[in-house]
Design an enzyme around this catalytic site. Structure first.
Site, PDB file in Angstrom:
ATOM      1  N   CYS A  77      -3.331   6.797  -4.289  1.00  0.00           N
ATOM      2  CA  CYS A  77      -3.477   5.470  -4.609  1.00  0.00           C
ATOM      3  C   CYS A  77      -1.133   5.216  -5.234  1.00  0.00           C
ATOM      4  O   CYS A  77      -1.186   5.721  -6.867  1.00  0.00           O
ATOM      5  CB  CYS A  77      -3.731   4.674  -5.996  1.00  0.00           C
ATOM      6  SG  CYS A  77      -4.268   3.039  -5.273  1.00  0.00           S
ATOM      7  N   GLY A  78      -1.481   4.653  -4.151  1.00  0.00           N
ATOM      8  CA  GLY A  78       1.154   4.320  -4.417  1.00  0.00           C
ATOM      9  C   GLY A  78       0.907   3.548  -4.981  1.00  0.00           C
ATOM     10  O   GLY A  78       1.514   3.513  -6.855  1.00  0.00           O
ATOM     11  N   THR A  79       0.075   2.665  -5.386  1.00  0.00           N
ATOM     12  CA  THR A  79       0.436   1.550  -6.381  1.00  0.00           C
ATOM     13  C   THR A  79      -0.226   1.797  -7.066  1.00  0.00           C
ATOM     14  O   THR A  79      -0.096   1.079  -8.727  1.00  0.00           O
ATOM     15  CB  THR A  79      -0.571   0.596  -5.493  1.00  0.00           C
ATOM     16  OG1 THR A  79      -1.747  -0.109  -4.707  1.00  0.00           O
ATOM     17  CG2 THR A  79       0.399  -0.551  -3.974  1.00  0.00           C
ATOM     18  N   HIS A 135      -8.508  -3.969  -7.707  1.00  0.00           N
ATOM     19  CA  HIS A 135      -8.382  -2.400  -7.962  1.00  0.00           C
ATOM     20  C   HIS A 135      -8.865  -1.680  -9.236  1.00  0.00           C
ATOM     21  O   HIS A 135      -8.386  -2.218 -10.132  1.00  0.00           O
ATOM     22  CB  HIS A 135      -6.895  -1.769  -7.586  1.00  0.00           C
ATOM     23  CG  HIS A 135      -6.715  -1.699  -6.312  1.00  0.00           C
ATOM     24  ND1 HIS A 135      -6.218  -3.074  -5.555  1.00  0.00           N
ATOM     25  CD2 HIS A 135      -6.664  -1.038  -5.070  1.00  0.00           C
ATOM     26  CE1 HIS A 135      -5.893  -2.561  -4.094  1.00  0.00           C
ATOM     27  NE2 HIS A 135      -6.159  -1.935  -4.102  1.00  0.00           N
ATOM     28  N   ASP A 141     -10.260   5.998  -2.616  1.00  0.00           N
ATOM     29  CA  ASP A 141      -9.224   5.513  -2.275  1.00  0.00           C
ATOM     30  C   ASP A 141      -9.103   7.921  -2.870  1.00  0.00           C
ATOM     31  O   ASP A 141      -9.269   8.447  -3.438  1.00  0.00           O
ATOM     32  CB  ASP A 141      -7.563   5.426  -3.251  1.00  0.00           C
ATOM     33  CG  ASP A 141      -6.240   5.601  -2.556  1.00  0.00           C
ATOM     34  OD1 ASP A 141      -6.544   6.367  -1.334  1.00  0.00           O
ATOM     35  OD2 ASP A 141      -5.781   4.535  -2.734  1.00  0.00           O
ATOM     36  N   CYS A 149       0.511  -1.058  -0.178  1.00  0.00           N
ATOM     37  CA  CYS A 149       0.134  -0.143  -0.068  1.00  0.00           C
ATOM     38  C   CYS A 149       0.588   1.059  -0.233  1.00  0.00           C
ATOM     39  O   CYS A 149       1.714   1.033   0.554  1.00  0.00           O
ATOM     40  CB  CYS A 149      -0.535   0.210   1.224  1.00  0.00           C
ATOM     41  SG  CYS A 149      -1.980   0.697   0.949  1.00  0.00           S
ATOM     42  N   GLY A 150       0.522   2.037  -1.472  1.00  0.00           N
ATOM     43  CA  GLY A 150       1.623   3.250  -1.374  1.00  0.00           C
ATOM     44  C   GLY A 150       1.329   4.790  -0.341  1.00  0.00           C
ATOM     45  O   GLY A 150       2.256   5.171   0.394  1.00  0.00           O
ATOM     46  N   HIS A 151      -0.200   4.468   0.002  1.00  0.00           N
ATOM     47  CA  HIS A 151      -0.373   5.384   0.775  1.00  0.00           C
ATOM     48  C   HIS A 151       0.417   4.883   1.870  1.00  0.00           C
ATOM     49  O   HIS A 151       0.269   6.059   3.275  1.00  0.00           O
ATOM     50  CB  HIS A 151      -2.032   5.707   0.609  1.00  0.00           C
ATOM     51  CG  HIS A 151      -2.919   5.264   1.405  1.00  0.00           C
ATOM     52  ND1 HIS A 151      -3.911   4.608   0.706  1.00  0.00           N
ATOM     53  CD2 HIS A 151      -3.361   5.995   2.915  1.00  0.00           C
ATOM     54  CE1 HIS A 151      -3.633   4.204   2.437  1.00  0.00           C
ATOM     55  NE2 HIS A 151      -3.800   4.885   2.741  1.00  0.00           N
TER      56      HIS A 151
HETATM   57  O1  PYC Z   1      -1.975   3.861  -1.652  1.00  0.00           O
HETATM   58  O2  PYC Z   1      -1.165   1.877  -2.808  1.00  0.00           O
HETATM   59  C1  PYC Z   1      -2.183   2.371  -2.000  1.00  0.00           C
HETATM   60  C2  PYC Z   1      -3.391   2.468  -1.858  1.00  0.00           C
HETATM   61  C3  PYC Z   1      -4.387   1.223  -1.487  1.00  0.00           C
HETATM   62  C4  PYC Z   1      -5.635   1.101  -1.704  1.00  0.00           C
HETATM   63  C5  PYC Z   1      -5.810   2.554  -0.677  1.00  0.00           C
HETATM   64  N1  PYC Z   1      -3.675   2.958  -1.277  1.00  0.00           N
END
Ligand code: PYC
Length: 330
Positions: free
Chosen positions: A255-257, A225, A251, A105-107
């Site tokens: 969303c980092g990913t 996602h 999100d 999870c990036g965030h």
């Molecule tokens: O930031 O990767 C992310 C992420 C995945 C689900 C919610 N945020």
């Protein structure tokens, strides 16, 4: 303080003992993260994927306790800190949400960095975290800004068409950015919060059509996602997105990913050169600044920068007899 281990009873839990879990809440560009710092489950010292499995099998009631209403919310992502298996990592981390567990999870990683800084456990500089899908390197720039070097990301399939009830044929790319994404070409309506229900509904239909039609990521990976794109609203950003998370929440961050999956597609199409900034705007107007380094086999290393702010330090309590100790389950 009592242990966080309580009954696995999810319903009328008359016999649930008092439990307490200490958590730190933060938000990364609007998207919340809850880091468990005390009272979480003891998952042993095995590889991180095994610990994730053990969490899911033996302690899923704690995931629900931490994330679901009345103590949490559908948008929340939990992060359980644990001992890493590698001594070049400062911690292991297992991410979870309202329906299950996330590979990466990036965030959440940026939230973990801001939380560790808040606790005084790290100072600006580079450190590594071990996740169930690999090692991520994090550069803590200041107390609220972190740059994540994500796991290797790649586009798995280009221009996949799925037949979606009520929407018709929808075409998109399937890419891995630490989770599986379907990146839709276009969007059903403008990417603004006033259209949140319509966007969520369309994305949920696409998510379930992909599952019904057996369209998956590599190794049958569930594409949980869904991402829509449109022009950015800010003049200095490259695109706006709307990302549906596995449990139906959107999100609030870019969303980092999901941004990593987008970079993988841009790289595969040859339209974004390595080391070039890509400013990804979220549906609420917050942003990540991302770039990538090319890796072997057409894969990339995404590098994503964002800000997180600590917003709460809480002890979650479940009293004996609380019928919703383990969350409100549909
Ligand atoms: O930031 O990767 C992310 C992420 C995945 C689900 C919610 N945020």
């Amino acid at each position: 303080m009592r242990s966080g281990n309580s009954s696995a009873n999810g319903g009328l839990a008359g016999a649930v003992p008092v439990t307490e879990l200490r958590v730190i809440d933060s938000h990364t560009e609007g998207e919340p993260t809850r880091v468990v710092i005390e009272g979480g489950p003891e998952l042993g010292n095995g590889p991180l994927p095994e610990r994730l499995e053990r969490f899911a099998k033996d302690y899923d009631h704690l995931r629900r306790q931490i994330i679901l209403e009345p103590r949490g919310s559908d948008a929340l992502v939990g992060a359980l800190l644990c001992q890493p298996t590698r001594n070049d990592c400062v911690a292991g981390v297992v991410f979870f949400n309202n329906t299950g567990y996330l590979g990466m999870c990036g965030h959440g990683t940026i939230g973990v960095a801001a939380t560790l800084a808040y606790l005084g456990r790290i100072v600006p500089g580079t450190f590594k975290l071990e996740t169930p899908v690999g090692i991520v390197s994090v550069d803590l720039v200041d107390a609220n800004t972190a740059t994540v070097e994500n796991v290797l990301s790649y586009r798995h399939r280009k221009d996949v068409t799925v037949n979606v009830p009520e929407l018709g044929e929808i075409t998109g790319d399937i890419a891995w950015g630490g989770n599986w994404f379907f990146l839709v070409k276009g969007a059903p309506c403008p990417l603004t919060l006033e259209h949140e229900r319509k966007l969520t509904d369309a994305a949920l239909r696409i998510q379930s059509a992909l599952r019904d039609q057996g369209i998956t990521g590599a190794n049958n990976g569930d594409i949980d996602h869904i991402e829509f794109f449109a022009d950015a609203h800010a003049g200095d950003a490259d695109a706006r997105n709307f990302v549906l998370c596995p449990g139906g929440a959107y999100d609030r961050s870019p969303c980092g990913t999901g941004t990593s999956a987008k970079l993988a597609c841009l790289a595969a199409d040859g339209v974004l050169a390595p080391e070039t900034d890509w400013v990804q705007e979220s549906v609420i107007g917050s942003r990540f600044v991302a770039r990538y380094v090319a890796a072997e086999d057409g894969r990339i290393v995404p590098i994503v920068t964002g800000r997180a702010f600590v917003c709460g330090e809480t002890t979650l309590i479940c009293q004996t007899g609380d019928p919703f100790a383990n969350g409100i389950v549909p």
